[in-house]
Design a protein around this motif. Structure first.
Motif, mmCIF file in Angstrom:
data_model
loop_
_atom_site.group_PDB
_atom_site.id
_atom_site.type_symbol
_atom_site.label_atom_id
_atom_site.label_comp_id
_atom_site.label_asym_id
_atom_site.label_seq_id
_atom_site.Cartn_x
_atom_site.Cartn_y
_atom_site.Cartn_z
ATOM 1 N N ARG A 91 0.820 -1.218 0.000
ATOM 2 C CA ARG A 91 0.000 0.000 0.000
ATOM 3 C C ARG A 91 0.856 1.272 0.000
ATOM 4 N N CYS A 92 2.163 1.119 -0.174
ATOM 5 C CA CYS A 92 3.057 2.284 -0.272
ATOM 6 C C CYS A 92 3.477 2.437 -1.725
ATOM 7 N N VAL A 93 3.090 3.529 -2.355
ATOM 8 C CA VAL A 93 3.306 3.686 -3.795
ATOM 9 C C VAL A 93 3.859 5.073 -4.108
ATOM 10 N N ALA B 293 0.159 5.676 -8.016
ATOM 11 C CA ALA B 293 -0.994 5.869 -7.132
ATOM 12 C C ALA B 293 -2.284 5.517 -7.857
ATOM 13 N N PRO B 294 -3.243 4.899 -7.151
ATOM 14 C CA PRO B 294 -4.525 4.561 -7.786
ATOM 15 C C PRO B 294 -5.296 5.817 -8.160
ATOM 16 N N LYS B 295 -5.945 5.767 -9.294
ATOM 17 C CA LYS B 295 -6.757 6.906 -9.730
ATOM 18 C C LYS B 295 -8.003 7.015 -8.849
ATOM 19 N N ALA B 296 -8.543 8.221 -8.767
ATOM 20 C CA ALA B 296 -9.755 8.435 -7.961
ATOM 21 C C ALA B 296 -10.883 7.556 -8.487
ATOM 22 N N ARG B 297 -11.525 6.857 -7.557
ATOM 23 C CA ARG B 297 -12.616 5.965 -7.949
ATOM 24 C C ARG B 297 -13.906 6.393 -7.248
ATOM 25 N N SER B 298 -15.030 6.150 -7.906
ATOM 26 C CA SER B 298 -16.282 6.714 -7.438
ATOM 27 C C SER B 298 -16.988 5.865 -6.388
ATOM 28 N N SER B 299 -16.889 4.546 -6.480
ATOM 29 C CA SER B 299 -17.655 3.705 -5.566
ATOM 30 C C SER B 299 -17.130 3.809 -4.145
ATOM 31 N N ARG B 300 -18.047 3.664 -3.183
ATOM 32 C CA ARG B 300 -17.683 3.779 -1.767
ATOM 33 C C ARG B 300 -16.713 2.671 -1.380
ATOM 34 N N ALA B 301 -16.928 1.459 -1.894
ATOM 35 C CA ALA B 301 -16.060 0.323 -1.567
ATOM 36 C C ALA B 301 -14.643 0.567 -2.063
ATOM 37 N N SER B 302 -14.535 1.104 -3.281
ATOM 38 C CA SER B 302 -13.219 1.369 -3.853
ATOM 39 C C SER B 302 -12.489 2.437 -3.058
ATOM 40 N N LYS B 303 -13.232 3.488 -2.653
ATOM 41 C CA LYS B 303 -12.615 4.550 -1.859
ATOM 42 C C LYS B 303 -12.118 4.017 -0.528
ATOM 43 N N ASP C 168 -6.144 3.710 2.890
ATOM 44 C CA ASP C 168 -4.880 3.549 3.596
ATOM 45 C C ASP C 168 -3.675 3.506 2.660
ATOM 46 N N VAL C 169 -3.879 3.815 1.385
ATOM 47 C CA VAL C 169 -2.754 3.850 0.458
ATOM 48 C C VAL C 169 -1.868 5.042 0.794
ATOM 49 N N CYS C 170 -0.574 4.789 0.938
ATOM 50 C CA CYS C 170 0.391 5.847 1.247
ATOM 51 C C CYS C 170 1.095 6.255 -0.051
ATOM 52 N N GLU D 165 9.472 8.919 -1.993
ATOM 53 C CA GLU D 165 10.675 8.372 -1.356
ATOM 54 C C GLU D 165 10.420 6.973 -0.813
ATOM 55 N N LEU D 166 9.305 6.801 -0.090
ATOM 56 C CA LEU D 166 8.981 5.512 0.499
ATOM 57 C C LEU D 166 8.619 4.495 -0.582
ATOM 58 N N GLY D 167 7.877 4.954 -1.585
ATOM 59 C CA GLY D 167 7.512 4.060 -2.682
ATOM 60 C C GLY D 167 8.724 3.558 -3.432
#
Length: 399
Positions: A333-335, A340-350, A355-357, A361-363
């Motif tokens: 989950r560190c990218v 980074a994941p693109k903005a998504r509309s569904s509540r489940a996807s959000k 918790d995606v960081c 530097e960390l990625g």
């Protein structure tokens, strides 16, 4: 395995620098005045890669960068070890070097230009400086590097360093990076920039030993039992480790050169490289319980864990641990911004993305950490450690 052309090209660059240094050793005063000069071994085994450079007004060092596990440190160490022992040279990790610089600055803080004095002292100790894992994440380091190395280069220091990042990517996204940019220009002027283009991570080619990295149900209990076995059942007691500038690190349990910590005690407390370096001056093995998967909720702890693994690897320390996931899954989950994941509309996807960081530097650093973790639980690494401990035990018994 067949030869690696990328490593061969890096060898040519190192050989050219070796030859140029040897040719100018007397002018550069590379010989330590306190030692007895020995005949310089110019025809060492890299000679088949010979490629001489003509002398210039100053000798450019080498900035060797590339992916994790591609042999950068191995090649630099090979270069360093083949140089005459009587030369004024120093090889250290970048973390250690900067800690040493800050410690010296503390002692000179009442002077008008303490950096100049520190650089003068450093240049008296070594003309050739080899730094492993050049990575700038600390703003305090970033703001002094240009002046520090400006002074060092003026005094004839030659820098050889390894990094996972190209110079232009150093301290990317860092605070006040505009003040850091002149250092990048200086670095590119005083060092030949050489990329190892290999995509092979040689650390991951070793088969895992198992039995030192536990995850899943009951992992904590297995770790405690393993700790009991490797300490020969001796009673584990608290200990105190002296670190730099009078600081002390409390070790909850220790026995036979092995220390036991909960993850939060090492990586969720205000600790850093200095504390970890002090720890592994006293202990050769760390048992670490409860390594979590990393994300935005524990980003700072992830940074400390990266530093911890870097220090352990540099000191060739042994790790046994319990973790929430395998090494490759700890940082999923560190990218970087690009990944980074693109903005998504569904509540489940959000919810999944919450918790995606997203941290460049960390990625980027996670690949090095995963690679090193994988090597540290491999059979060759553990066998090397066992030989080191056997030698240490013999010396201890005879002292």
């Amino acid at each position: 395995m067949a030869g690696d052309r990328n490593q061969e090209r890096a060898l040519k660059a190192l050989q050219a620098l070796y030859d140029e240094l040897t040719e100018n050793a007397s002018v550069m005063e590379l010989e330590d005045a306190g030692s007895h000069p020995t005949e310089r071994q110019r025809n060492w085994f890299w000679t088949s890669f010979l490629s001489k450079n003509k002398s210039t007004s100053f000798i450019r060092g080498l900035y060797l960068y590339g992916g994790v596990g591609t042999g950068k440190t191995m090649l630099m160490d090979l270069f360093y070890d083949e140089l005459p022992k009587s030369w004024k040279k120093r090889r250290t990790h970048f973390h250690d070097f900067m800690l040493n610089v800050h410690s010296r600055l503390q002692k000179q803080r009442n002077l008008s230009d303490p950096l100049r004095i520190v650089a003068e002292d450093l240049s008296k100790e070594a003309v050739l400086l080899c730094l492993d894992e050049f990575m700038v994440t600390d703003v305090a380091d970033a703001l002094i590097l240009n002046r520090l190395f400006g002074h060092l280069f003026q005094r004839g220091i030659v820098l050889v360093t390894t990094s996972n990042r190209a110079p232009d990517k150093l301290y990317e996204g860092g605070l006040q990076r505009d003040l850091f940019l002149p250092f990048i220009a200086l670095l590119k002027d005083r060092c030949i920039i050489h990329e190892i283009g290999s995509s092979v991570d040689y650390r991951k080619l070793s088969s895992n030993e198992g039995g030192f990295y536990f995850c899943g149900e009951g992992a904590g209990d297995l770790l405690k039992e393993k700790f009991r076995v490797i300490t020969d059942g001796n009673l584990a007691k608290p200990a105190v480790v002296e670190v730099v500038m009078g600081r002390k690190l409390q070790v909850p349990f220790s026995a036979n050169g092995c220390a036991f910590f909960q993850f939060h005690e090492l990586c969720e407390m205000p600790l850093g490289a200095a504390d970890y370096i002090g720890l592994f001056k006293k202990f050769h093995t760390l048992a670490l319980e409860g390594i979590p998967s990393f994300g935005s909720h524990n980003r700072v702890a992830a940074y400390r864990f990266v530093t911890l693994i870097d220090v352990m690897y540099e000191n060739r320390a042994r790790l046994l641990c319990s973790a929430e996931d395998e090494p490759t899954g700890l940082f999923k989950r560190c990218v970087t911004i690009a990944d980074a994941p693109k903005a998504r509309s569904s509540r489940a996807s959000k919810s999944e993305d919450a918790d995606v960081c997203v941290d460049n530097e960390l990625g980027f650093a996670k690949e090095r950490t995963i690679s090193r973790l994988t090597e540290m639980i491999s059979r060759p690494y553990l066998e090397e450690h066992a030989t080191k401990i056997a030698h240490w035990s013999q010396q201890y018994q005879h002292s």
